[in-house]
Design an enzyme around this catalytic site. Sequence first.
Site, mmCIF file in Angstrom:
data_model
loop_
_atom_site.group_PDB
_atom_site.id
_atom_site.type_symbol
_atom_site.label_atom_id
_atom_site.label_comp_id
_atom_site.label_asym_id
_atom_site.label_seq_id
_atom_site.Cartn_x
_atom_site.Cartn_y
_atom_site.Cartn_z
ATOM 1 N N ASP A 24 -9.820 8.014 11.111
ATOM 2 C CA ASP A 24 -9.698 7.693 9.681
ATOM 3 C C ASP A 24 -10.177 6.264 9.418
ATOM 4 O O ASP A 24 -9.542 5.501 8.699
ATOM 5 C CB ASP A 24 -8.255 7.903 9.206
ATOM 6 C CG ASP A 24 -8.155 8.151 7.697
ATOM 7 O OD1 ASP A 24 -9.200 8.427 7.069
ATOM 8 O OD2 ASP A 24 -7.046 8.067 7.155
ATOM 9 N N GLY A 52 0.839 -1.190 0.000
ATOM 10 C CA GLY A 52 0.000 0.000 0.000
ATOM 11 C C GLY A 52 0.872 1.236 0.000
ATOM 12 O O GLY A 52 2.073 1.170 0.239
HETATM 13 P P1 ADP Z 1 -1.225 5.571 5.177
HETATM 14 O O1 ADP Z 1 -1.082 6.396 6.401
HETATM 15 O O2 ADP Z 1 -0.265 5.933 4.109
HETATM 16 O O3 ADP Z 1 -2.639 5.446 4.692
HETATM 17 P P2 ADP Z 1 -1.518 2.829 6.115
HETATM 18 O O4 ADP Z 1 -1.009 2.409 7.441
HETATM 19 O O5 ADP Z 1 -2.980 2.975 5.964
HETATM 20 O O6 ADP Z 1 -0.744 4.139 5.653
HETATM 21 O O7 ADP Z 1 -1.013 1.797 5.027
HETATM 22 C C1 ADP Z 1 -1.295 2.003 3.650
HETATM 23 C C2 ADP Z 1 -1.840 0.707 3.056
HETATM 24 O O8 ADP Z 1 -0.835 -0.313 3.179
HETATM 25 C C3 ADP Z 1 -3.064 0.137 3.754
HETATM 26 O O9 ADP Z 1 -4.247 0.740 3.268
HETATM 27 C C4 ADP Z 1 -2.956 -1.330 3.377
HETATM 28 O O10 ADP Z 1 -3.400 -1.557 2.054
HETATM 29 C C5 ADP Z 1 -1.449 -1.569 3.408
HETATM 30 N N1 ADP Z 1 -1.030 -2.057 4.746
HETATM 31 C C6 ADP Z 1 -0.786 -1.296 5.832
HETATM 32 N N2 ADP Z 1 -0.459 -2.060 6.897
HETATM 33 C C7 ADP Z 1 -0.498 -3.341 6.470
HETATM 34 C C8 ADP Z 1 -0.306 -4.608 7.098
HETATM 35 N N3 ADP Z 1 0.027 -4.673 8.387
HETATM 36 N N4 ADP Z 1 -0.454 -5.733 6.359
HETATM 37 C C9 ADP Z 1 -0.798 -5.655 5.058
HETATM 38 N N5 ADP Z 1 -1.008 -4.503 4.395
HETATM 39 C C10 ADP Z 1 -0.862 -3.349 5.084
HETATM 40 MG MG MG Z 2 -4.314 4.448 5.439
#
Ligand code: ADP
Ligand code: MG
Length: 403
Positions: free
Chosen positions: A173, A55
């Site tokens: 969020d 992501g």
């Molecule tokens: P941001 O603050 O950039 O939105 P996130 O923590 O939401 O960051 O992470 C972005 C994306 O990465 C998530 O929407 C998901 O698709 C993927 N992602 C985040 N954490 C995990 C995880 N622990 N396992 C698998 N995918 C993850």
């Molecule tokens: Mg996010």
Amino acid sequence: MIPEYPSRSVEARNRGGRWREGAQGRSGLLCAIHSVVKKEPFTEHYTLIPGKELGRGKFAVVKKCVEKSTGREYAAKFMRKRRKGQDCRAEIIHEIAVLELAASCHRVVNLHAVYEMPSEMVLVLEFAAGGEIFNRCVAERDEAFIEEDVKRLMRQILEGVAFLHKNNVVHLDLKPQNILLTSDNPLGDIKIVDFGLSRMVSSNQEIREIMGTPEYVAPEVLSYEPISTATDMWSIGVLAYVMLTGMSPFLGADKQETFLNISQINVSYTEEELEQLDKAAIHFIKSLLIKEPEDRATAEECLKHQWLQTQETNSAKEKGKITASSIPEPVGTAVSTQHSDEDVKEESRLTEELIVMAAYTLGQCRQSSDKESLTPEQKAISKRFKFEEPFPGLQEVPGDFIY
Ligand code: ADP
Ligand code: MG
């Protein structure tokens, strides 16, 4: 509970004066962590899986990796410390602190390790192999959630949110991109991620900030009223609607329209997708999509809601469906589905005025690229999904919100 801080004084000195006494800063940010922040290169202990980007947000990239010593898979969240010319290390520390605070809650993603490099920090997180529930929300009917799935997952989301709220954390969020699954097929359990916009709320401190993701943001955020745990509950209502129907209830052709739909609670409960559902599901949503935060159901109340209690078997479905009349109407639901012509006229005049005002106060917002292809009705409440970035803070929004 707020964790202990063994490395507090060292951390304080290292942070060049950013240390604030107590565990909570003035803006609702936690500023103390107890994870060991490793300074050696991340790649000494982990192998990044090539091409496996899980992501990406505005300031973070999440990649799949494998711990060399154990062979276990993790998700590594790489976060830039400087954003728009500002040092945002404190925000990252807060995100770590919230994950630590929620370590005992298995509905929140587990934090495994933290690394710090000159320009970024890496959060090594439990890997949620099933990806975002978003994919299932927008999938075709045969791939989409069935109501029983939504009920099980919603219970789990509420367990996580109830835990956070009990500890005075608001996520701010909650949306399908931040709710992940441990596995996709068979459908696993949920993990709440992304505490980048989360805040601590307490009774002696008001937080008013403009943050969240347009489609999921509560009316009080738009009107710059205090944020509370009820702000998350609004998003839960939107989430339930999206998970059950695949449609985003307030999404407009652009941000202004979305905000307008939210501030007017302009939501349709007569969609075909909703007709097929248990009436208690609609009641559940209506108990959350209420303008006044204090009238919304809490996470604990939602867990006790009739919709989430019923274990429907096929025969039960046939015989004894819960009827709308057997459930009390939620307090203060500003939703009417029957409008007279006069009402409609008045509403559209008001809508135009508000759009002008919103456009004036918000400045230029990104327009949907496919806006032209929308019919006039769709323009009013478009059900198309867009990939909007959350707006992280007031300074990001041009102009002031005045309505
Ligand atoms: P941001 O603050 O950039 O939105 P996130 O923590 O939401 O960051 O992470 C972005 C994306 O990465 C998530 O929407 C998901 O698709 C993927 N992602 C985040 N954490 C995990 C995880 N622990 N396992 C698998 N995918 C993850
Ligand atoms: Mg996010």
